[in-house]
Write an enzyme that holds these catalytic residues in place. Structure first.
Site, PDB file in Angstrom:
ATOM      1  N   HIS A  48       0.855  -1.197   0.000  1.00  0.00           N
ATOM      2  CA  HIS A  48       0.000   0.000   0.000  1.00  0.00           C
ATOM      3  C   HIS A  48       0.887   1.241   0.000  1.00  0.00           C
ATOM      4  O   HIS A  48       1.932   1.262   0.629  1.00  0.00           O
ATOM      5  CB  HIS A  48      -0.898   0.015   1.244  1.00  0.00           C
ATOM      6  CG  HIS A  48      -2.077   0.910   1.098  1.00  0.00           C
ATOM      7  ND1 HIS A  48      -2.006   2.264   1.307  1.00  0.00           N
ATOM      8  CD2 HIS A  48      -3.346   0.643   0.715  1.00  0.00           C
ATOM      9  CE1 HIS A  48      -3.196   2.800   1.090  1.00  0.00           C
ATOM     10  NE2 HIS A  48      -4.029   1.844   0.715  1.00  0.00           N
ATOM     11  N   ASP A  92      -7.950  -5.225  -0.213  1.00  0.00           N
ATOM     12  CA  ASP A  92      -8.416  -6.091  -1.322  1.00  0.00           C
ATOM     13  C   ASP A  92      -8.061  -7.554  -1.131  1.00  0.00           C
ATOM     14  O   ASP A  92      -8.506  -8.401  -1.905  1.00  0.00           O
ATOM     15  CB  ASP A  92      -7.809  -5.584  -2.645  1.00  0.00           C
ATOM     16  CG  ASP A  92      -8.372  -4.233  -3.021  1.00  0.00           C
ATOM     17  OD1 ASP A  92      -7.599  -3.284  -3.240  1.00  0.00           O
ATOM     18  OD2 ASP A  92      -9.619  -4.106  -3.041  1.00  0.00           O
TER      19      ASP A  92
END
Ligand code: SDX
Length: 430
Positions: A307, A365
């Site tokens: 991320h 996700d």
């Protein structure tokens, strides 16, 4: 040096003081707005790794501590106590609603879920196997053709109507896309159902028999929508702000955000995670794929890992992983190969020096698709589900940007590395 400036010292001792601004939380920012005018230079930060694009009151993320707050409320508390529509009210209006406010808001959303009947004709033009994200962005973009006359961005009431329409109609459009894909008739929304129940009804009901809402599925979806509702200046939200900054119709700006979300580096990752898990197949292959992910010459990445902001765990992934357990148990799923594979893959990766050194953890996700699949939602619809949750964040950021009297069109500059000036040569001399 005074706390409130950075002193920039350029070539030849050329100096400039740059003001520092401090927010409620998070890193200070250096205001470089006067830099080009004063010193004739640009800053350079492809991907905006160290660049703040705006001031916002909506969402705060602390990537080091794994903190995510919507209007100051930690996402863990909202996940435990709130609902997606209550969180939507919070994101749009800045405070949690009173009982009468949420009742009015929920009633408004329920009564905006139908589409203009003409909009349904778009679905007759798509191939049966069109990707639902392509259909979602196209049909949401068409909303600017239906509502262009009720969109005076300077009118707060119009800004409210826009937000209500986006929040209320996207599930109907999403379900219509799914019904086209599976060759079933479009199912109209029902005003007696809440947000997540209505979506399940429009996705899975058929005219031939009654459809019973599964409360496990409805609660799981509502929680997933809360967790996906907003995330500060992520790629798709920044796209909505940039498109909206030109004064473009906000429905078109949301359609631009949907397109940006579709990418596998962003919201498309949840679909890519399931494809990756199915490619890995079983736990015996995990080591091989972890090595592929570490190999610079191999384009393979562990989808759902890493991320830009979280250099520690993504708080949403932690909540979703816990929810995976509960949903699979309540659906009485004994055989959960994909979930078992995902958990084993996480354990192997998190013990690997490459992932440790690069601070690569599971993101939002990584586990969400496992829940969608358990609820009977196909992989091609996973990013659509992400878009449904994020739609309220996009609307909230558009409203914040458009209501800011200091807002101006977003227009970054560049470092030019193309050819120096040269003269046109006639074709016979080339
Ligand atoms: C979302 O911004 C948001 O807030 C997004 C989001 C939201 O709510 O809006 O949180 C939603 O988009 C989550 C992210 C979903 N994407 C994926 O899961 C795709 C896989 N992850 C990556 O592609 C990547 O981690 C990003 C895109 C998420 C972040 O990319 P960055 O910040 O630009 O980091 P990077 O690509 O520069 O990676 C840093 C290093 C690189 O190695 P070096 O060049 O330093 O040697 O880590 C490596 C990368 O090669 N790396 C990975 C990896 N992710 C990063 N290596 C293997 N597998 C991965 N998944």
């Amino acid at each position: 040096m005074s706390k409130d400036v950075y002193r920039l010292i350029g070539p030849g001792g050329n100096e400039m003081e740059l003001p520092i601004r401090t927010g409620t939380a998070g890193p200070d920012v250096i205001d470089i707005g006067a830099l080009y005018k004063t010193k004739g230079v640009f800053t350079y930060d492809p991907g905006f790794v160290s660049t703040g694009s705006c001031e916002s009151d909506i969402t705060f993320i602390d990537g080091e501590k794994g903190v995510l707050m919507y209007r100051g409320y930690p996402v863990e508390q909202l996940a435990e106590h709130s609902s997606f529509l209550e969180v939507s009210y919070l994101l749009l209006h800045g405070d949690l609603p009173t009982a009468s406010e949420i009742e009015k808001f929920e009633q408004t959303i329920r009564r905006h879920t139908m589409l203009n009947e003409g909009m349904l004709n778009f679905f007759k033009g798509f191939r049966y196997d069109a990707h639902p994200m392509a259909m979602l962005s196209a049909v949401v973009g068409s909303m600017s053709a239906y509502y262009h006359n009720v969109m005076d961005a300077s009118n707060p009431e119009h800004r409210d109507i826009f937000a209500h329409r986006i929040l209320a109609k996207l599930p109907t459009i999403a379900a219509a896309a799914y019904k086209l894909n599976i060759g079933q008739p479009f199912i109209y929304p029902r005003n007696d159902l809440n947000y997540s129940e209505n979506l399940l009804h429009m996705l899975f009901a058929v005219p031939a028999e009654p459809y019973e809402i599964d409360e496990v599925a409805s609660e799981a979806l509502d929680l997933l929508f809360i967790l996906h509702a907003d995330h500060e200046q992520n790629c798709s939200t920044s796209t909505v702000r940039m498109a909206g900054s030109s004064g473009a119709n906000p429905y078109s700006a949301i359609a631009a955000g949907i397109s940006a979300l579709w990418g596998p580096a962003h919201g498309g990752a949840n679909e890519a995670v399931l494809e990756m898990l199915e490619q890995i197949g079983d736990t015996s292959q995990i080591k091989k794929y972890v090595e592929k992910a570490k190999d610079k010459s191999d384009p393979f990445r562990l989808m759902g890992f890493g991320h830009r902001v979280y250099k520690n765990f993504d708080p949403r992934a932690t909540i979703i992983q816990d929810m995976c357990h509960k949903v699979l148990q309540r659906l009485d799923r004994k055989d959960t190969p994909l979930f078992d594979l995902a958990q084993e893959l996480e354990q192997v990766a998190l013990k690997d020096d490459y992932f440790i050194e690069k601070n690569l953890y599971p993101n939002v996700d990584f586990y969400s698709g496992i829940i969608y699949k358990a609820l009977g939602i196909p992989t091609s619809m996973f990013t659509v589900m992400f878009a449904l949750g994020r739609s309220v964040g996009w609307a909230a950021h558009w409203r914040e940007m458009i209501a800011d009297p200091a807002a101006k069109i977003a227009r970054p500059r560049q470092l030019y590395t193309g050819p120096a000036q040269r003269n046109y040569t006639p074709i016979e001399k080339r």
